[in-house]
Design a protein around this motif. Structure first.
Motif, PDB file in Angstrom:
ATOM      1  N   ALA A 171       0.836  -1.198   0.000  1.00 38.25           N
ATOM      2  CA  ALA A 171       0.000   0.000   0.000  1.00 38.25           C
ATOM      3  C   ALA A 171       0.871   1.249   0.000  1.00 38.25           C
ATOM      4  O   ALA A 171       1.832   1.346   0.771  1.00 38.25           O
ATOM      5  CB  ALA A 171      -0.924  -0.002   1.220  1.00 38.25           C
ATOM      6  N   GLN A 172       0.519   2.214  -0.860  1.00 34.70           N
ATOM      7  CA  GLN A 172       1.240   3.476  -0.943  1.00 34.70           C
ATOM      8  C   GLN A 172       0.238   4.620  -1.090  1.00 34.70           C
ATOM      9  O   GLN A 172      -0.717   4.521  -1.868  1.00 34.70           O
ATOM     10  CB  GLN A 172       2.183   3.483  -2.152  1.00 34.70           C
ATOM     11  N   PRO A 173       0.432   5.698  -0.324  1.00 34.93           N
ATOM     12  CA  PRO A 173      -0.427   6.867  -0.544  1.00 34.93           C
ATOM     13  C   PRO A 173      -0.102   7.497  -1.899  1.00 34.93           C
ATOM     14  O   PRO A 173       1.059   7.595  -2.284  1.00 34.93           O
ATOM     15  CB  PRO A 173      -0.064   7.802   0.620  1.00 34.93           C
ATOM     16  N   MET A 174      -1.127   7.886  -2.618  1.00 41.27           N
ATOM     17  CA  MET A 174      -0.913   8.478  -3.937  1.00 41.27           C
ATOM     18  C   MET A 174      -0.525   9.945  -3.812  1.00 41.27           C
ATOM     19  O   MET A 174      -1.043  10.679  -2.971  1.00 41.27           O
ATOM     20  CB  MET A 174      -2.179   8.342  -4.790  1.00 41.27           C
ATOM     21  N   ARG A 175       0.404  10.348  -4.651  1.00 45.68           N
ATOM     22  CA  ARG A 175       0.822  11.748  -4.686  1.00 45.68           C
ATOM     23  C   ARG A 175      -0.164  12.551  -5.533  1.00 45.68           C
ATOM     24  O   ARG A 175      -0.825  11.992  -6.417  1.00 45.68           O
ATOM     25  CB  ARG A 175       2.216  11.861  -5.294  1.00 45.68           C
ATOM     26  N   PRO A 176      -0.232  13.859  -5.316  1.00 44.45           N
ATOM     27  CA  PRO A 176      -1.149  14.670  -6.134  1.00 44.45           C
ATOM     28  C   PRO A 176      -0.886  14.524  -7.627  1.00 44.45           C
ATOM     29  O   PRO A 176      -1.822  14.545  -8.434  1.00 44.45           O
ATOM     30  CB  PRO A 176      -0.883  16.099  -5.655  1.00 44.45           C
ATOM     31  N   THR A 177       0.378  14.354  -8.027  1.00 42.91           N
ATOM     32  CA  THR A 177       0.673  14.223  -9.449  1.00 42.91           C
ATOM     33  C   THR A 177       0.166  12.909 -10.017  1.00 42.91           C
ATOM     34  O   THR A 177       0.038  12.765 -11.235  1.00 42.91           O
ATOM     35  CB  THR A 177       2.188  14.323  -9.682  1.00 42.91           C
ATOM     36  N   ASP A 178      -0.134  11.933  -9.154  1.00 46.11           N
ATOM     37  CA  ASP A 178      -0.627  10.649  -9.648  1.00 46.11           C
ATOM     38  C   ASP A 178      -2.053  10.735 -10.175  1.00 46.11           C
ATOM     39  O   ASP A 178      -2.482   9.866 -10.933  1.00 46.11           O
ATOM     40  CB  ASP A 178      -0.569   9.594  -8.532  1.00 46.11           C
ATOM     41  N   TYR A 179      -2.775  11.749  -9.744  1.00 47.10           N
ATOM     42  CA  TYR A 179      -4.146  11.913 -10.227  1.00 47.10           C
ATOM     43  C   TYR A 179      -4.429  13.386 -10.527  1.00 47.10           C
ATOM     44  O   TYR A 179      -5.514  13.890 -10.294  1.00 47.10           O
ATOM     45  CB  TYR A 179      -5.164  11.368  -9.227  1.00 47.10           C
ATOM     46  N   LEU A 180      -3.386  14.057 -11.080  1.00 47.55           N
ATOM     47  CA  LEU A 180      -3.504  15.486 -11.359  1.00 47.55           C
ATOM     48  C   LEU A 180      -4.634  15.777 -12.358  1.00 47.55           C
ATOM     49  O   LEU A 180      -5.452  16.680 -12.145  1.00 47.55           O
ATOM     50  CB  LEU A 180      -2.182  16.027 -11.899  1.00 47.55           C
ATOM     51  N   VAL A 181      -4.675  15.017 -13.463  1.00 50.14           N
ATOM     52  CA  VAL A 181      -5.696  15.276 -14.479  1.00 50.14           C
ATOM     53  C   VAL A 181      -7.088  15.088 -13.890  1.00 50.14           C
ATOM     54  O   VAL A 181      -7.994  15.892 -14.117  1.00 50.14           O
ATOM     55  CB  VAL A 181      -5.482  14.364 -15.698  1.00 50.14           C
ATOM     56  N   ARG A 182      -7.263  14.024 -13.103  1.00 47.85           N
ATOM     57  CA  ARG A 182      -8.572  13.795 -12.486  1.00 47.85           C
ATOM     58  C   ARG A 182      -8.921  14.928 -11.520  1.00 47.85           C
ATOM     59  O   ARG A 182     -10.067  15.379 -11.472  1.00 47.85           O
ATOM     60  CB  ARG A 182      -8.577  12.451 -11.751  1.00 47.85           C
ATOM     61  N   SER A 183      -7.937  15.383 -10.750  1.00 49.51           N
ATOM     62  CA  SER A 183      -8.193  16.488  -9.817  1.00 49.51           C
ATOM     63  C   SER A 183      -8.605  17.747 -10.553  1.00 49.51           C
ATOM     64  O   SER A 183      -9.486  18.487 -10.115  1.00 49.51           O
ATOM     65  CB  SER A 183      -6.954  16.755  -8.967  1.00 49.51           C
ATOM     66  N   LEU A 184      -7.930  17.995 -11.699  1.00 48.88           N
ATOM     67  CA  LEU A 184      -8.309  19.160 -12.496  1.00 48.88           C
ATOM     68  C   LEU A 184      -9.736  19.011 -13.025  1.00 48.88           C
ATOM     69  O   LEU A 184     -10.506  19.975 -13.066  1.00 48.88           O
ATOM     70  CB  LEU A 184      -7.339  19.336 -13.666  1.00 48.88           C
ATOM     71  N   HIS A 185     -10.082  17.800 -13.415  1.00 49.15           N
ATOM     72  CA  HIS A 185     -11.406  17.579 -13.998  1.00 49.15           C
ATOM     73  C   HIS A 185     -12.516  17.712 -12.954  1.00 49.15           C
ATOM     74  O   HIS A 185     -13.554  18.333 -13.226  1.00 49.15           O
ATOM     75  CB  HIS A 185     -11.458  16.197 -14.653  1.00 49.15           C
ATOM     76  N   VAL A 186     -12.310  17.126 -11.776  1.00 49.81           N
ATOM     77  CA  VAL A 186     -13.370  17.171 -10.764  1.00 49.81           C
ATOM     78  C   VAL A 186     -13.298  18.429  -9.917  1.00 49.81           C
ATOM     79  O   VAL A 186     -14.244  18.741  -9.191  1.00 49.81           O
ATOM     80  CB  VAL A 186     -13.330  15.920  -9.857  1.00 49.81           C
ATOM     81  N   GLY A 187     -12.186  19.159  -9.993  1.00 51.61           N
ATOM     82  CA  GLY A 187     -12.093  20.436  -9.304  1.00 51.61           C
ATOM     83  C   GLY A 187     -11.761  20.365  -7.832  1.00 51.61           C
ATOM     84  O   GLY A 187     -12.049  21.306  -7.090  1.00 51.61           O
ATOM     85  N   ASN A 188     -11.100  19.271  -7.387  1.00 51.01           N
ATOM     86  CA  ASN A 188     -10.760  19.184  -5.959  1.00 51.01           C
ATOM     87  C   ASN A 188      -9.285  19.439  -5.685  1.00 51.01           C
ATOM     88  O   ASN A 188      -8.800  19.182  -4.594  1.00 51.01           O
ATOM     89  CB  ASN A 188     -11.174  17.822  -5.390  1.00 51.01           C
ATOM     90  N   TRP A 189      -8.548  19.955  -6.686  1.00 51.21           N
ATOM     91  CA  TRP A 189      -7.113  20.186  -6.496  1.00 51.21           C
ATOM     92  C   TRP A 189      -6.831  21.375  -5.585  1.00 51.21           C
ATOM     93  O   TRP A 189      -5.775  21.471  -4.988  1.00 51.21           O
ATOM     94  CB  TRP A 189      -6.430  20.415  -7.852  1.00 51.21           C
ATOM     95  N   GLY A 190      -7.793  22.283  -5.468  1.00 47.42           N
ATOM     96  CA  GLY A 190      -7.577  23.451  -4.623  1.00 47.42           C
ATOM     97  C   GLY A 190      -8.724  23.705  -3.676  1.00 47.42           C
ATOM     98  O   GLY A 190      -8.966  24.854  -3.286  1.00 47.42           O
ATOM     99  N   GLY A 191      -9.444  22.648  -3.302  1.00 49.42           N
ATOM    100  CA  GLY A 191     -10.544  22.802  -2.358  1.00 49.42           C
ATOM    101  C   GLY A 191     -11.710  23.561  -2.944  1.00 49.42           C
ATOM    102  O   GLY A 191     -12.056  23.430  -4.120  1.00 49.42           O
ATOM    103  N   ALA A 192     -12.321  24.428  -2.112  1.00 47.68           N
ATOM    104  CA  ALA A 192     -13.531  25.136  -2.517  1.00 47.68           C
ATOM    105  C   ALA A 192     -13.289  26.053  -3.713  1.00 47.68           C
ATOM    106  O   ALA A 192     -14.133  26.167  -4.604  1.00 47.68           O
ATOM    107  CB  ALA A 192     -14.075  25.936  -1.336  1.00 47.68           C
ATOM    108  N   ALA A 193     -12.098  26.694  -3.770  1.00 41.59           N
ATOM    109  CA  ALA A 193     -11.825  27.633  -4.859  1.00 41.59           C
ATOM    110  C   ALA A 193     -11.785  26.924  -6.205  1.00 41.59           C
ATOM    111  O   ALA A 193     -12.372  27.388  -7.196  1.00 41.59           O
ATOM    112  CB  ALA A 193     -10.500  28.352  -4.606  1.00 41.59           C
ATOM    113  N   SER A 194     -11.110  25.765  -6.269  1.00 40.42           N
ATOM    114  CA  SER A 194     -11.034  25.045  -7.535  1.00 40.42           C
ATOM    115  C   SER A 194     -12.395  24.474  -7.926  1.00 40.42           C
ATOM    116  O   SER A 194     -12.747  24.424  -9.106  1.00 40.42           O
ATOM    117  CB  SER A 194      -9.986  23.930  -7.455  1.00 40.42           C
ATOM    118  N   GLY A 195     -13.163  24.037  -6.949  1.00 36.19           N
ATOM    119  CA  GLY A 195     -14.509  23.569  -7.256  1.00 36.19           C
ATOM    120  C   GLY A 195     -15.364  24.678  -7.829  1.00 36.19           C
ATOM    121  O   GLY A 195     -16.140  24.455  -8.774  1.00 36.19           O
ATOM    122  N   ALA A 196     -15.229  25.902  -7.286  1.00 40.31           N
ATOM    123  CA  ALA A 196     -15.991  27.041  -7.803  1.00 40.31           C
ATOM    124  C   ALA A 196     -15.605  27.354  -9.241  1.00 40.31           C
ATOM    125  O   ALA A 196     -16.460  27.671 -10.076  1.00 40.31           O
ATOM    126  CB  ALA A 196     -15.773  28.261  -6.914  1.00 40.31           C
TER     127      ALA A 196
END
Length: 736
Positions: free
Chosen positions: A246-271
């Motif tokens: 088991a390994q914790p995933m780094r933000p770069t491991d799911y960067l594209v998904r974070s950009l798509h769903v808008g959770n890369w920067g919390g409330a601001a990115s979601g907005a």
């Protein structure tokens, strides 16, 4: 293939792809907007989703019992007490984690984000492949749209469409592009090698490495790993468990998904993602709105087959159209369904020719020196011998017996109808001059015909006739260079009225050379919206020399340009010309095409645009002989161009040396841009010039433009021009 040839093909593909997929786009984007609020909700209530701890050990024991294959997806309720277990494509079951007993499935409406996620991924029908295809199509439409048009900020559907697309470009492009990258697994962690552990073992391994009380989901990812999601007040952490541990995933491991769903920067990115989804919805909606508006305008006011009486008009200056509207109103007032329509929108094949059909009523004016008005020419071309057998009609012709070919337009249309098999129910009525009296007599004859069928005409207001005016010549200025013998003499006339008048640029001033002589119509180049007491004309002098070399001047243009003294008063009449005014919508683009004194109404158009302060997109194309000798109103036009009232000015002069070039050559040279204005921006094309020159070359040039830049066949291009003329998109004011 050249860009000018490729562009219309791309535009059609862009338009029809968007139209076909618009319902799917709207569903995906609405659900995306809801999902974009999930990180916003997490930011506003950090404890959302961690209201109760999860007993990871009890969950492992439960999974060992209910999921022996170790491949089911697991999600945990917000209070940490219930687990929903199920494999994709199979019914899920809910279990109480502490007791291991079956529990009721949570109501589907309780988790808005879960519902939105299911809609976003599968459209509720397992159509994940459709969603993926829509993502590719949406990304392609955004990119192609950028190639097709620069932003044009105006208050039209197309203006908003382009403005939203370009103004919110990073957000508008980001959502579909990241969706495409996700389907291609770009920017995602590579799946580990080897066989993944069972879901229960993966949860167990994560619990050995970190606090798993915030566990909320676990699922098999791409058949190679288990991803376990933990939530806490600090945010969301995803663990990936494979054959190597088991390994914790780094933000770069799911960067594209974070950009798509808008959770890369919390409330601001979601907005930001929420705004992007709304912008894409706006782009889709304004595109549909623009297309629908163009389609409705292109169809023109086609008569309803169940209308009963149809009063068809072939109008050159608007008089016939006004009388047709008034006739239809009289019929409706008497209890008979009726409507007025341009002859141009009549389809001979669809006219009712049954014995019980109402006779078709025509009101027809005459154009130029005895020609059919523009709206009737296309209709006549569609007629074939015998095509109208069984059709009955009555006709009122408008004219002036002081012209050589009195009511020739009505005579031509009448004969074409008879040759096609139609039969008259009343003799042709000919109005000589002001038509109101003849129209009333024609209605009386029509009333007698109606009485035989138990019908009648009702009362309705008669259309306003020409308004008598008395004007004083206040100013005359020669527009051409008198020293240049290769220019035709023309002048600007300014008239003053002692009382305010109601008129618009493009209306007509009727002047008679003397008693018993036919009135001449001159297009007004000013507007009451600027000064209700000032009327401007641009008049070309008609002159010729006889065999003895004596100069002769036009009966009306001679006095106007040379002999009528400044300060003299004249009697005239104002005639409405609504078919050649500026469009009612101030944001609708206007293209003005003029040769020589055809510039007359367009100075008034521009003055009216300036007076009403509207951001009307305007484009003037002007042609004459010499730039130095007859560039009429040059200073005014350049001032309007500098101030932005005139958006674009193209001028061409045929005798300035080199190859001769005319206004129709400008249509070819700027064909791609002109097609974009006419088709994409739904511009009005107003044309004014001599019927013998500009009138003869205009249609072939426009048909060539539509064939080359809109991909239409010759027949389709001709039909499109007829539709434009019927709907008022193509407006002609041609003179002899």
């Amino acid at each position: 293939m050249s860009w000018s040839a490729l562009k219309p093909q791309l535009a059609r593909l862009h338009r029809w792809t968007a139209l076909v997929l618009a319902p799917v786009f709207i569903l995906i984007l609405l659900s995306a907007a809801v999902l974009a609020l999930e990180p916003v909700a997490d930011g506003l209530a950090p404890a959302r989703g961690v209201t109760g701890p999860t007993d990871a050990a009890a969950l492992v024991r439960l999974l060992d019992r209910v999921d022996p294959s170790g491949r089911a997806d697991v999600s945990v309720s917000a209070d940490g007490r219930t687990a929903v277990v199920g494999k994709r494509g199979q019914p899920a079951a809910a279990w109480d984690i502490a007791s291991g007993r079956r529990a009721a499935l949570p109501p589907t409406g309780t988790d808005v984000f879960a519902v939105a996620r299911q809609l976003h991924r599968t459209l509720f029908i397992g159509a994940g492949i459709v969603v993926e295809a829509a993502a590719y199509a949406m990304a392609a439409l955004v990119l192609v749209g950028l190639l097709l048009a620069w932003p044009r900020l105006n208050r039209t559907a197309l203006g908003w469409h382009l403005g939203l697309g370009w103004g919110a470009l990073p957000l508008v492009a980001g959502l579909p592009l990241t969706a495409v990258l996700m389907t291609l697994h770009v920017g995602a962690a590579r799946p580990p090698q080897g066989q993944p552990p069972a879901v229960a073992r993966a949860i167990e391994q994560v619990a050995q490495r970190t606090d798993a009380s915030g566990l909320r989901s676990a699922r098999v990812w791409r058949g190679a790993a288990v991803r376990v999601e933990l939530r806490s007040a600090a945010g969301v952490v995803t663990w990936q468990v494979g054959a190597q541990g088991a390994q914790p995933m780094r933000p770069t491991d799911y960067l594209v998904r974070s950009l798509h769903v808008g959770n890369w920067g919390g409330a601001a990115s979601g907005a930001l993602n929420f705004i992007g989804a709304l912008a894409l919805i706006g782009v889709t909606g304004t595109g549909l709105w623009s297309w629908g508006a163009r389609r409705l305008r292109a169809r023109g006011p086609a008569p309803d087959a169940s209308a009963g009486w149809i009063v068809a008009h072939a109008s050159q200056t608007g008089t016939a159209a006004a009388l047709a509207q008034a006739t239809a109103a009289r019929l409706r007032a008497g209890g008979s369904p009726a409507q007025a329509a341009s002859v141009a929108v009549l389809d001979p094949a669809r006219l009712d020719r049954t014995p019980q059909a109402r006779p078709l009523l025509f009101i027809v004016s005459t154009a130029g020196e005895g020609q059919l008005p523009d709206p009737a020419q296309g209709f006549v071309r569609k007629l074939a011998p015998g095509a109208l057998g069984g059709l009955r009609f009555a006709m009122l012709g408008l004219g002036d017996s002081r012209h050589a070919r009195f009511c020739a337009g009505a005579e031509l249309l009448r004969q074409a109808l008879i040759d096609a098999g139609a039969a008259e129910v009343l003799p042709l009525a000919r109005a000589d001059g002001p038509p109101q009296a003849t129209w009333q007599q024609w209605l009386a004859d029509l009333q007698a015909l109606l009485a035989t069928a138990g019908l009648r005409l009702g009362d309705a207001p008669a259309p306003a006739g020409d308004e008598a005016v008395e004007l004083t010549l206040a100013e005359r200025r020669q527009l051409n260079d008198p020293a240049d013998a290769d220019t035709a003499e023309a002048c600007q006339l300014v008239w003053r009225s002692s009382r305010p008048l109601d008129f618009r640029a493009g209306d007509l001033l009727l002047l008679s050379p003397g008693p018993g002589q036919a009135q001449r119509a001159y297009s007004i180049g000013s507007s009451a919206q600027v000064d209700p007491r000032r009327i401007e004309l641009t008049v070309g002098l008609a002159s010729w020399r006889d065999e003895q070399g004596h100069e002769h001047l036009g009966a009306m243009s001679g006095p106007l340009c040379r002999t009528l003294p400044v300060g003299a008063a004249v009697q005239g009449a104002l005639r409405r010309h609504p078919g050649f005014n500026l469009p009612d919508d101030p944001a609708r683009p206007v293209i003005m095409l003029a040769t020589g004194c055809g510039i007359a109404p367009f100075t008034g158009f521009l003055a009216e645009v300036q007076a009403r302060g509207a951001a009307t997109p305007t484009w003037l194309r002007f042609g004459n002989r010499r730039q130095g000798g007859d560039f009429f109103h040059r200073e005014r036009l350049q001032a309007w161009l500098a101030s932005g009232v005139l958006g674009r000015l193209d001028a061409v002069f045929s005798r300035d040396g080199g190859a001769q070039r005319y206004v129709q050559d400008l249509l070819r040279e700027h064909g791609a841009e002109l097609a974009r204005w006419l088709i994409e921006r739904d511009a009005v094309l107003s044309v004014c010039g001599r019927a013998s020159t500009l009138g003869r070359t205009l249609d072939p040039a426009l048909q060539e433009l539509l064939q080359r830049h809109a991909g239409l066949s010759a027949q389709a291009a001709q039909a499109r021009l007829q539709d434009w003329a019927a709907s008022g998109k193509l407006r002609r004011d041609l003179f002899g």
